[in-house]
Design an enzyme around this catalytic site. Structure first.
Site, mmCIF file in Angstrom:
data_model
loop_
_atom_site.group_PDB
_atom_site.id
_atom_site.type_symbol
_atom_site.label_atom_id
_atom_site.label_comp_id
_atom_site.label_asym_id
_atom_site.label_seq_id
_atom_site.Cartn_x
_atom_site.Cartn_y
_atom_site.Cartn_z
ATOM 1 N N HIS A 134 35.651 42.101 48.793
ATOM 2 C CA HIS A 134 35.432 41.512 47.462
ATOM 3 C C HIS A 134 34.303 42.249 46.746
ATOM 4 O O HIS A 134 34.406 42.560 45.558
ATOM 5 C CB HIS A 134 35.019 40.042 47.594
ATOM 6 C CG HIS A 134 36.069 39.125 48.153
ATOM 7 N ND1 HIS A 134 35.846 38.317 49.235
ATOM 8 C CD2 HIS A 134 37.344 38.881 47.764
ATOM 9 C CE1 HIS A 134 36.928 37.596 49.494
ATOM 10 N NE2 HIS A 134 37.870 37.932 48.627
ATOM 11 N N LYS A 141 40.799 21.515 50.670
ATOM 12 C CA LYS A 141 42.054 22.236 50.846
ATOM 13 C C LYS A 141 41.946 23.312 51.913
ATOM 14 O O LYS A 141 41.985 24.506 51.637
ATOM 15 C CB LYS A 141 42.531 22.831 49.521
ATOM 16 C CG LYS A 141 44.024 23.058 49.586
ATOM 17 C CD LYS A 141 44.574 23.772 48.406
ATOM 18 C CE LYS A 141 45.987 24.228 48.724
ATOM 19 N NZ LYS A 141 46.076 25.624 49.074
ATOM 20 N N ARG A 174 45.283 44.992 48.161
ATOM 21 C CA ARG A 174 45.042 45.668 49.435
ATOM 22 C C ARG A 174 46.265 46.445 49.891
ATOM 23 O O ARG A 174 46.225 47.603 50.173
ATOM 24 C CB ARG A 174 44.663 44.656 50.507
ATOM 25 C CG ARG A 174 43.273 44.154 50.370
ATOM 26 C CD ARG A 174 43.071 42.867 51.081
ATOM 27 N NE ARG A 174 43.771 41.791 50.418
ATOM 28 C CZ ARG A 174 43.648 40.532 50.734
ATOM 29 N NH1 ARG A 174 42.889 40.172 51.725
ATOM 30 N NH2 ARG A 174 44.300 39.608 50.055
HETATM 31 P P1 ADP Z 1 42.706 33.914 46.630
HETATM 32 O O1 ADP Z 1 42.674 32.661 47.453
HETATM 33 O O2 ADP Z 1 42.802 33.677 45.166
HETATM 34 O O3 ADP Z 1 43.643 34.982 47.104
HETATM 35 P P2 ADP Z 1 40.547 35.420 47.768
HETATM 36 O O4 ADP Z 1 39.144 34.992 47.782
HETATM 37 O O5 ADP Z 1 41.247 35.506 49.080
HETATM 38 O O6 ADP Z 1 41.235 34.441 46.778
HETATM 39 O O7 ADP Z 1 40.704 36.795 47.026
HETATM 40 C C1 ADP Z 1 40.311 36.987 45.687
HETATM 41 C C2 ADP Z 1 40.840 38.316 45.223
HETATM 42 O O8 ADP Z 1 40.231 39.357 45.976
HETATM 43 C C3 ADP Z 1 42.345 38.514 45.402
HETATM 44 O O9 ADP Z 1 42.824 39.300 44.339
HETATM 45 C C4 ADP Z 1 42.455 39.275 46.692
HETATM 46 O O10 ADP Z 1 43.620 40.060 46.733
HETATM 47 C C5 ADP Z 1 41.222 40.140 46.596
HETATM 48 N N1 ADP Z 1 40.752 40.564 47.912
HETATM 49 C C6 ADP Z 1 40.524 39.823 49.000
HETATM 50 N N2 ADP Z 1 40.102 40.574 50.047
HETATM 51 C C7 ADP Z 1 40.063 41.846 49.580
HETATM 52 C C8 ADP Z 1 39.751 43.106 50.155
HETATM 53 N N3 ADP Z 1 39.425 43.233 51.426
HETATM 54 N N4 ADP Z 1 39.842 44.189 49.375
HETATM 55 C C9 ADP Z 1 40.224 44.078 48.101
HETATM 56 N N5 ADP Z 1 40.546 42.946 47.485
HETATM 57 C C10 ADP Z 1 40.473 41.839 48.213
#
Ligand code: ADP
Length: 162
Positions: free
Chosen positions: A18, A42, A91
């Site tokens: 992130h 949730k 990803r």
């Molecule tokens: P959500 O529950 O909305 O998917 P996340 O917190 O899991 O929320 O992810 C938020 C965003 O960050 C999403 O677009 C996800 O694809 C992206 N994301 C999560 N992990 C990674 C990573 N390792 N590299 C790039 N983007 C990521």
């Protein structure tokens, strides 16, 4: 023109993947608001407050990054704040279908919206918050994959639940 973007997600917890996306986006936007979805109860490991605190201690230290909580429809949140761009990370191909669906739905709900997708550095492409939680729960080390404060919080959480 002030280019603003909202990066929405659950961030349960924030990972270096992130943070990589946020840093990349800072090269393209003047202001990033990380919007933390408030989904009490949730199936999340951390409370909204904990998720926000970990983001504040990491992404929040970067200039031009704000952390906020939101609930309800993302497009309503954007509309209220007069922001037109959503940032998401991609990803692997497996992310694409879901993201594509959401992006088109958001556009249908609010036609001015654009979604922007960034790819993280290769070392983070296999990284997800759920995988991190699973590894720590089973006693593995996640050093270098999440910020130090997150690693500590995970260790504490799983020590308490054991
Ligand atoms: P959500 O529950 O909305 O998917 P996340 O917190 O899991 O929320 O992810 C938020 C965003 O960050 C999403 O677009 C996800 O694809 C992206 N994301 C999560 N992990 C990674 C990573 N390792 N590299 C790039 N983007 C990521």
């Amino acid at each position: 023109m002030n280019r603003e973007v909202v990066y929405p997600g659950t961030f349960d917890p924030v990972t270096n993947g992130h943070l990589d996306i946020i840093k990349r986006a800072l090269q393209m936007f003047d202001q990033i608001t990380v919007a933390v979805v408030d989904k009490p109860g949730k199936n999340l490991l951390f409370t909204t407050r904990e998720r926000i605190e970990m983001l504040q201690a990491t992404a929040g230290k970067l200039s031009n990054v704000k952390i906020e909580r939101f609930e309800g429809l993302l497009v309503d949140y954007l509309q209220k704040r007069n922001i037109f761009v959503i940032l998401r990370g991609l990803r692997a191909v497996s992310d694409f279908e879901y993201e594509f669906q959401i992006a088109l739905m958001n556009r249908k709900l609010y036609s001015n919206i654009e979604s922007v997708f960034l790819m993280p550095s290769q070392e983070y492409t296999y990284l997800s918050s759920s995988l991190i939680k699973e590894v720590v729960r089973l006693g593995g080390k996640v050093e270098g994959l999440v910020p130090g404060v997150v690693e500590e919080a995970l260790n504490k959480k799983f020590a308490l639940t054991k």
